[in-house]
Design a protein around this motif. Structure first.
Motif, PDB file in Angstrom:
ATOM      1  N   VAL A  43      -5.205  -2.271   6.588  1.00 21.60           N
ATOM      2  CA  VAL A  43      -6.245  -2.748   5.677  1.00 21.60           C
ATOM      3  C   VAL A  43      -5.675  -3.753   4.684  1.00 21.60           C
ATOM      4  O   VAL A  43      -6.266  -4.817   4.425  1.00 21.60           O
ATOM      5  CB  VAL A  43      -6.886  -1.559   4.935  1.00 21.60           C
ATOM      6  CG1 VAL A  43      -7.818  -2.057   3.831  1.00 21.60           C
ATOM      7  CG2 VAL A  43      -7.653  -0.681   5.905  1.00 21.60           C
ATOM      8  N   GLU A  44      -4.500  -3.446   4.140  1.00 25.52           N
ATOM      9  CA  GLU A  44      -3.879  -4.335   3.151  1.00 25.52           C
ATOM     10  C   GLU A  44      -3.524  -5.683   3.777  1.00 25.52           C
ATOM     11  O   GLU A  44      -3.798  -6.740   3.191  1.00 25.52           O
ATOM     12  CB  GLU A  44      -2.624  -3.680   2.577  1.00 25.52           C
ATOM     13  CG  GLU A  44      -1.938  -4.513   1.515  1.00 25.52           C
ATOM     14  CD  GLU A  44      -0.713  -3.841   0.943  1.00 25.52           C
ATOM     15  OE1 GLU A  44       0.014  -4.498   0.190  1.00 25.52           O
ATOM     16  OE2 GLU A  44      -0.478  -2.647   1.249  1.00 25.52           O
TER      17      GLU A  44
ATOM     18  N   SER B   7      -5.254   1.965   9.447  1.00 23.66           N
ATOM     19  CA  SER B   7      -4.313   2.550   8.495  1.00 23.66           C
ATOM     20  C   SER B   7      -4.349   1.769   7.189  1.00 23.66           C
ATOM     21  O   SER B   7      -4.901   0.661   7.108  1.00 23.66           O
ATOM     22  CB  SER B   7      -2.897   2.541   9.079  1.00 23.66           C
ATOM     23  OG  SER B   7      -2.468   1.207   9.285  1.00 23.66           O
ATOM     24  N   ASP B   8      -3.731   2.320   6.138  1.00 23.83           N
ATOM     25  CA  ASP B   8      -3.689   1.641   4.840  1.00 23.83           C
ATOM     26  C   ASP B   8      -2.947   0.315   4.940  1.00 23.83           C
ATOM     27  O   ASP B   8      -3.359  -0.693   4.334  1.00 23.83           O
ATOM     28  CB  ASP B   8      -3.019   2.540   3.803  1.00 23.83           C
ATOM     29  CG  ASP B   8      -3.838   3.780   3.487  1.00 23.83           C
ATOM     30  OD1 ASP B   8      -5.056   3.768   3.778  1.00 23.83           O
ATOM     31  OD2 ASP B   8      -3.264   4.766   2.969  1.00 23.83           O
TER      32      ASP B   8
END
Length: 283
Positions: free
Chosen positions: A102-103, A98-99
């Protein structure tokens, strides 16, 4: 259809309270939730809690061949996964991160690996042939806000808690000694980077240290500062469109330095208490 969260009255209530310097959970704007560190039976297994946010970090070590570009350095890799167990907002990605994942993974990589917290040359066993590969695995158990800081604290504590087997090199032969034969050795650590995330709001509302999940949802941006107790800045990342003056950023840095000293002391005390209960001699 699932109702929008937070609702409009809830949002108005939180923002109005922040205008008065109050937070829903009773904390001051620059007050952190009390971290709790729990160690597993193996070295390098740490569960960190910030309120109801919980992250586990575990470390595995194995010997591998070094990369051609780094013949005298060991390898450090990070793997993280946010499962639906952490929150209903996360769905099984079937291999696709998911975003948020990743962050967080990118920031953890910058803070724990690229900041040279670990002396990679000390992980070399036989130059050009054998080095240690440390794999840090993060399991996100519960998301109640600020998973990045919780994971960073779990990761650096796991690195300081971890012990690798002692190795003896005889000619071209590498002998790995069991913990029963020789006491395992700690990692060579240059410094202890710690991350502090602030939620930023418009309309002159105060910045909030260690934001809850609700505060993260309502904020207009965040600033994550990674530094150590020696006042060395490792990473600074700002997300969102909130404009900040230089003086405001320096103020947050000063707060981060003060909190880093407090967390460094907390880690030292937690490690000392855990090692006192270990049967295996630690050096």
């Amino acid at each position: 259809m699932r109702p929008l969260s937070p609702s409009i009255p809830e949002k108005e209530f939180v923002l109005e309270a922040l205008g008065q310097g109050l937070r829903v959970d009773g904390r001051a704007p620059l007050e952190m939730r009390q971290p709790v560190l729990t160690f597993g039976p193996e070295f390098g297994y740490v569960e960190c809690s910030l309120g109801k946010t919980k992250v586990i970090c575990s470390i595995d070590a194995k010997m591998v061949r070094p990369s051609p570009e780094r013949l005298f350095e060991g390898v450090i890799s990070l793997h993280s996964e946010i499962s639906p167990m952490a929150s209903t907002e996360y769905e099984a990605g079937y291999g696709r991160p998911s975003d948020a994942e990743v962050e967080i993974s990118r920031m953890l990589d910058k803070i724990l690996r690229r900041s040279d917290a670990i002396d990679k040359e000390s992980l070399c066993v036989l130059a050009g042939q054998r080095v240690w590969h440390l794999k840090l695995t993060f399991h996100f158990l519960s998301d109640s806000g600020n998973m990045l800081d919780c994971a960073c604290l779990a990761g650096i504590t796991a690195l300081r808690h971890f012990r690798r087997p002692e190795v003896e090199v005889v000619g071209e032969e590498v002998i790995v000694h069991a913990p029963e034969e020789r006491a395992p050795l700690p990692l060579a650590i240059h410094h202890t980077p710690l991350c502090f995330t602030f939620a930023l709001f418009n309309d002159s509302l105060p910045a909030l240290l260690d934001p809850s999940h609700l505060e993260e949802t309502l904020c207009a941006g965040t600033m994550s500062i990674a530094l150590n107790a020696q006042k060395e800045l490792c990473v600074l990342q700002k997300a969102g469109g909130v404009a900040m003056e230089a003086d405001a950023i320096l103020k947050l840095l000063e707060i981060g330095v003060m909190k880093a000293k407090e967390l460094d002391k907390l880690i030292e005390e937690a490690l000392a208490a855990d090692f006192a209960t270990r049967v295996v001699e630690v050096r």
